[in-house]
Write a protein that holds these residues in place. Structure first.
Motif, PDB file in Angstrom:
ATOM      1  N   VAL A 142       0.837  -1.194   0.000  1.00 48.79           N
ATOM      2  CA  VAL A 142       0.000   0.000   0.000  1.00 48.79           C
ATOM      3  C   VAL A 142       0.875   1.248   0.000  1.00 48.79           C
ATOM      4  CG1 VAL A 142      -0.127   0.037   2.532  1.00 48.79           C
ATOM      5  CG2 VAL A 142      -1.945   1.108   1.192  1.00 48.79           C
ATOM      6  N   PRO A 143       0.452   2.314  -0.701  1.00 48.58           N
ATOM      7  CA  PRO A 143       1.243   3.549  -0.694  1.00 48.58           C
ATOM      8  C   PRO A 143       1.098   4.306   0.618  1.00 48.58           C
ATOM      9  CG  PRO A 143      -0.746   3.839  -2.008  1.00 48.58           C
ATOM     10  CD  PRO A 143      -0.708   2.393  -1.609  1.00 48.58           C
ATOM     11  N   ILE A 144       2.137   5.049   0.962  1.00 46.38           N
ATOM     12  CA  ILE A 144       2.143   5.905   2.148  1.00 46.38           C
ATOM     13  C   ILE A 144       2.166   7.351   1.694  1.00 46.38           C
ATOM     14  CG2 ILE A 144       3.376   6.534   4.256  1.00 46.38           C
ATOM     15  CD1 ILE A 144       4.747   3.790   4.133  1.00 46.38           C
ATOM     16  N   ALA A 145       1.284   8.154   2.269  1.00 47.20           N
ATOM     17  CA  ALA A 145       1.236   9.576   1.954  1.00 47.20           C
ATOM     18  C   ALA A 145       1.443  10.402   3.213  1.00 47.20           C
ATOM     19  CB  ALA A 145      -0.101   9.942   1.301  1.00 47.20           C
ATOM     20  N   GLN A 146       1.816  11.667   3.031  1.00 43.45           N
ATOM     21  CA  GLN A 146       1.942  12.580   4.147  1.00 43.45           C
ATOM     22  C   GLN A 146       0.561  13.017   4.606  1.00 43.45           C
ATOM     23  OE1 GLN A 146       4.227  13.841   6.037  1.00 43.45           O
ATOM     24  NE2 GLN A 146       6.204  13.694   5.016  1.00 43.45           N
ATOM     25  N   GLY A 147       0.320  13.003   5.911  1.00 40.53           N
ATOM     26  CA  GLY A 147      -0.947  13.472   6.459  1.00 40.53           C
ATOM     27  C   GLY A 147      -1.943  12.345   6.643  1.00 40.53           C
ATOM     28  N   ILE A 148      -2.958  12.615   7.462  1.00 38.27           N
ATOM     29  CA  ILE A 148      -3.979  11.597   7.746  1.00 38.27           C
ATOM     30  C   ILE A 148      -5.380  12.141   7.481  1.00 38.27           C
ATOM     31  CG2 ILE A 148      -2.589  10.266   9.377  1.00 38.27           C
ATOM     32  CD1 ILE A 148      -3.968  11.781  11.642  1.00 38.27           C
ATOM     33  N   ASP A 149      -5.480  13.079   6.562  1.00 40.89           N
ATOM     34  CA  ASP A 149      -6.792  13.601   6.178  1.00 40.89           C
ATOM     35  C   ASP A 149      -7.615  12.493   5.538  1.00 40.89           C
ATOM     36  OD1 ASP A 149      -8.521  16.131   5.580  1.00 40.89           O
ATOM     37  OD2 ASP A 149      -8.444  15.026   3.690  1.00 40.89           O
ATOM     38  N   LYS A 150      -8.873  12.366   5.939  1.00 41.36           N
ATOM     39  CA  LYS A 150      -9.693  11.261   5.449  1.00 41.36           C
ATOM     40  C   LYS A 150      -9.882  11.321   3.941  1.00 41.36           C
ATOM     41  CE  LYS A 150     -13.187   9.515   7.888  1.00 41.36           C
ATOM     42  NZ  LYS A 150     -13.740   9.411   6.558  1.00 41.36           N
ATOM     43  N   ARG A 151     -10.383  12.432   3.451  1.00 41.82           N
ATOM     44  CA  ARG A 151     -10.722  12.507   2.030  1.00 41.82           C
ATOM     45  C   ARG A 151      -9.480  12.507   1.154  1.00 41.82           C
ATOM     46  NH1 ARG A 151     -15.134  16.761   0.029  1.00 41.82           N
ATOM     47  NH2 ARG A 151     -16.344  15.294   1.285  1.00 41.82           N
ATOM     48  N   ALA A 152      -8.449  13.226   1.564  1.00 44.55           N
ATOM     49  CA  ALA A 152      -7.270  13.396   0.719  1.00 44.55           C
ATOM     50  C   ALA A 152      -6.314  12.218   0.775  1.00 44.55           C
ATOM     51  CB  ALA A 152      -6.523  14.675   1.116  1.00 44.55           C
ATOM     52  N   VAL A 153      -6.357  11.426   1.851  1.00 46.70           N
ATOM     53  CA  VAL A 153      -5.393  10.336   2.005  1.00 46.70           C
ATOM     54  C   VAL A 153      -6.080   9.001   2.308  1.00 46.70           C
ATOM     55  CG1 VAL A 153      -3.423   9.469   3.319  1.00 46.70           C
ATOM     56  CG2 VAL A 153      -3.569  11.909   2.767  1.00 46.70           C
ATOM     57  N   LEU A 154      -6.694   8.892   3.472  1.00 45.71           N
ATOM     58  CA  LEU A 154      -7.184   7.598   3.943  1.00 45.71           C
ATOM     59  C   LEU A 154      -8.280   7.027   3.053  1.00 45.71           C
ATOM     60  CD1 LEU A 154      -7.217   8.227   7.810  1.00 45.71           C
ATOM     61  CD2 LEU A 154      -5.376   7.379   6.356  1.00 45.71           C
ATOM     62  N   ASP A 155      -9.193   7.869   2.583  1.00 49.03           N
ATOM     63  CA  ASP A 155     -10.284   7.372   1.743  1.00 49.03           C
ATOM     64  C   ASP A 155      -9.815   6.948   0.356  1.00 49.03           C
ATOM     65  OD1 ASP A 155     -11.959   7.788   3.833  1.00 49.03           O
ATOM     66  OD2 ASP A 155     -13.124   9.415   2.928  1.00 49.03           O
ATOM     67  N   LYS A 156      -8.566   7.271   0.011  1.00 50.05           N
ATOM     68  CA  LYS A 156      -8.000   6.813  -1.260  1.00 50.05           C
ATOM     69  C   LYS A 156      -7.442   5.402  -1.152  1.00 50.05           C
ATOM     70  CE  LYS A 156      -6.566  11.342  -3.062  1.00 50.05           C
ATOM     71  NZ  LYS A 156      -5.383  12.149  -3.456  1.00 50.05           N
ATOM     72  N   GLY A 157      -7.494   4.836   0.051  1.00 52.14           N
ATOM     73  CA  GLY A 157      -6.913   3.520   0.254  1.00 52.14           C
ATOM     74  C   GLY A 157      -5.457   3.580   0.645  1.00 52.14           C
ATOM     75  N   TYR A 158      -4.932   4.812   0.862  1.00 54.34           N
ATOM     76  CA  TYR A 158      -3.548   4.978   1.268  1.00 54.34           C
ATOM     77  C   TYR A 158      -3.411   4.797   2.776  1.00 54.34           C
ATOM     78  CZ  TYR A 158      -2.874   7.495  -3.219  1.00 54.34           C
ATOM     79  OH  TYR A 158      -2.822   7.858  -4.535  1.00 54.34           O
ATOM     80  N   VAL A 159      -2.170   4.629   3.204  1.00 55.78           N
ATOM     81  CA  VAL A 159      -1.797   4.741   4.606  1.00 55.78           C
ATOM     82  C   VAL A 159      -1.230   6.146   4.786  1.00 55.78           C
ATOM     83  CG1 VAL A 159      -0.126   3.964   6.322  1.00 55.78           C
ATOM     84  CG2 VAL A 159      -1.386   2.295   4.980  1.00 55.78           C
ATOM     85  N   GLY A 160      -1.588   6.814   5.873  1.00 54.80           N
ATOM     86  CA  GLY A 160      -1.148   8.186   6.088  1.00 54.80           C
ATOM     87  C   GLY A 160      -0.162   8.305   7.239  1.00 54.80           C
ATOM     88  N   GLN A 161       0.867   9.124   7.052  1.00 54.58           N
ATOM     89  CA  GLN A 161       1.830   9.373   8.117  1.00 54.58           C
ATOM     90  C   GLN A 161       1.364  10.534   8.977  1.00 54.58           C
ATOM     91  OE1 GLN A 161       5.829  10.415   6.949  1.00 54.58           O
ATOM     92  NE2 GLN A 161       6.472  10.812   9.053  1.00 54.58           N
ATOM     93  N   TYR A 162       1.354  10.310  10.296  1.00 54.91           N
ATOM     94  CA  TYR A 162       1.002  11.386  11.216  1.00 54.91           C
ATOM     95  C   TYR A 162       2.002  12.520  11.065  1.00 54.91           C
ATOM     96  CZ  TYR A 162      -2.358   8.473  13.768  1.00 54.91           C
ATOM     97  OH  TYR A 162      -3.437   7.696  14.120  1.00 54.91           O
ATOM     98  N   PRO A 163       1.524  13.750  10.844  1.00 57.74           N
ATOM     99  CA  PRO A 163       2.430  14.891  10.724  1.00 57.74           C
ATOM    100  C   PRO A 163       3.275  15.055  11.981  1.00 57.74           C
ATOM    101  CG  PRO A 163       0.221  15.482  10.003  1.00 57.74           C
ATOM    102  CD  PRO A 163       0.113  14.135  10.643  1.00 57.74           C
ATOM    103  N   GLY A 164       4.529  15.403  11.783  1.00 53.39           N
ATOM    104  CA  GLY A 164       5.424  15.650  12.904  1.00 53.39           C
ATOM    105  C   GLY A 164       6.138  14.429  13.416  1.00 53.39           C
ATOM    106  N   THR A 165       5.801  13.233  12.903  1.00 57.61           N
ATOM    107  CA  THR A 165       6.486  12.027  13.361  1.00 57.61           C
ATOM    108  C   THR A 165       7.709  11.771  12.484  1.00 57.61           C
ATOM    109  OG1 THR A 165       5.104  10.557  12.001  1.00 57.61           O
ATOM    110  CG2 THR A 165       4.341  11.058  14.244  1.00 57.61           C
ATOM    111  N   ALA A 166       8.602  10.891  12.964  1.00 60.84           N
ATOM    112  CA  ALA A 166       9.867  10.628  12.280  1.00 60.84           C
ATOM    113  C   ALA A 166       9.640  10.012  10.906  1.00 60.84           C
ATOM    114  CB  ALA A 166      10.723   9.693  13.133  1.00 60.84           C
ATOM    115  N   GLY A 167      10.638  10.170  10.035  1.00 55.64           N
ATOM    116  CA  GLY A 167      10.584   9.573   8.716  1.00 55.64           C
ATOM    117  C   GLY A 167      11.047   8.132   8.744  1.00 55.64           C
ATOM    118  N   PRO A 168      10.861   7.409   7.650  1.00 59.31           N
ATOM    119  CA  PRO A 168      11.287   6.006   7.585  1.00 59.31           C
ATOM    120  C   PRO A 168      12.780   5.861   7.881  1.00 59.31           C
ATOM    121  CG  PRO A 168       9.923   6.567   5.701  1.00 59.31           C
ATOM    122  CD  PRO A 168      10.233   7.852   6.400  1.00 59.31           C
TER     123      PRO A 168
END
Length: 272
Positions: A142-168
């Motif tokens: 599954v793709p990972i996107a920045q942010g956890i907005d429902k419509r812009a990220v989660l509802d697309k079937g993506y996994v969202g990264q919580y803003p402000g948390t560490a990178g991979p």
């Protein structure tokens, strides 16, 4: 000349009333069936069709990322240099956002402890996929996107990264959220993960393997400790970690088809 004698038919009024009642009941039954069919179609659309759409779109995005990573960096859809306003500071993480019914942000005390490096996606454009999560045990890609907005990220079937948390791969907590039901439901079966299972994160030129260490079957939507740099539940303080390190956190709603609580899976970065 005979007198005209009217004939009275007994019970005709009762039959008319009965017929009227039957008509009303029949109309009500038709209306009930119609409403039921509409509701059923809405449920099918929400639970089945949106799943298919989101899952298919998410897989297309994974393939697009993989193609772009094999081409010139300028063609990479996650290239930070193409992101307008990429330097904007991220807002505070909100553990409650995956649930539409929970309003208001929840700030995590303190930023991620990691230092930005080549793997750091902080400058990537919000809502755009920049990495891929693979969970072999679940067969999940599954793709990972920045942010956890429902419509812009989660509802697309993506996994969202919580803003402000560490990178991979960074020191700190790389924290992710995903739907458990509907819209691709990438995290539906993360409750099946066990200690030792691998969580693989791929970005351009890098691959990071985390190993599942601990799970938290249920906590509140505002338990921000689970996505802190050193993840530890503030609701159940005996759950989590005590030492700094490189962590990954997966969060989703629980129980299924409900957003009342949160299910959490933690992992640590595997040494090379």
């Amino acid at each position: 000349m005979r007198d005209h004698i009217p004939v009275v038919v007994q019970g005709s009024g009762r039959r008319a009333r009965r017929a009227g009642l039957v008509g009303v009941l029949w109309a009500a039954a038709e209306l009930t069936v119609t409403v039921g069919l509409v509701v059923l179609l809405l449920v099918v659309h929400q639970v089945w069709w949106t799943n298919r759409q989101a899952a298919a779109a998410a897989q297309d995005q994974v393939q697009a990322l993989e193609r772009a990573w094999g081409q010139d960096p300028a063609s990479d859809p996650s290239d930070p240099s193409e992101a307008p306003g990429a330097s904007a500071a991220p807002r505070a993480p909100d553990l409650s956002e995956p649930a539409a019914s929970v309003p208001g942000p929840v700030a995590v005390p303190g930023p991620a402890s990691g230092t930005a490096g080549p793997s750091r996606p902080a400058a990537a454009q919000r809502d755009r996929a920049y990495a891929v999560l693979r969970i072999p045990r679940l067969g999940l890609v599954v793709p990972i996107a920045q942010g956890i907005d429902k419509r812009a990220v989660l509802d697309k079937g993506y996994v969202g990264q919580y803003p402000g948390t560490a990178g991979p791969g960074e020191r700190g907590n790389f924290a992710l959220a995903g739907h458990r039901n509907t819209h691709g439901e990438p995290f539906r079966y993360i409750n099946r993960l066990r200690a030792g299972d691998e969580l693989i994160v791929e970005i351009r030129g890098s691959r990071f393997t985390y190993v599942v260490g601990r799970t938290l079957g249920e906590t509140t939507e505002r338990d921000t400790g689970v996505i802190a740099p050193v993840p530890r539940s503030v609701v159940k303080p005996d759950q989590g970690y005590a030492e700094p390190g490189s962590y990954i956190t997966l969060t989703t709603c629980t129980p299924e088809y409900s957003s009342k609580y949160r299910l959490v899976v933690w992992g640590t970065l595997k040494s090379a």
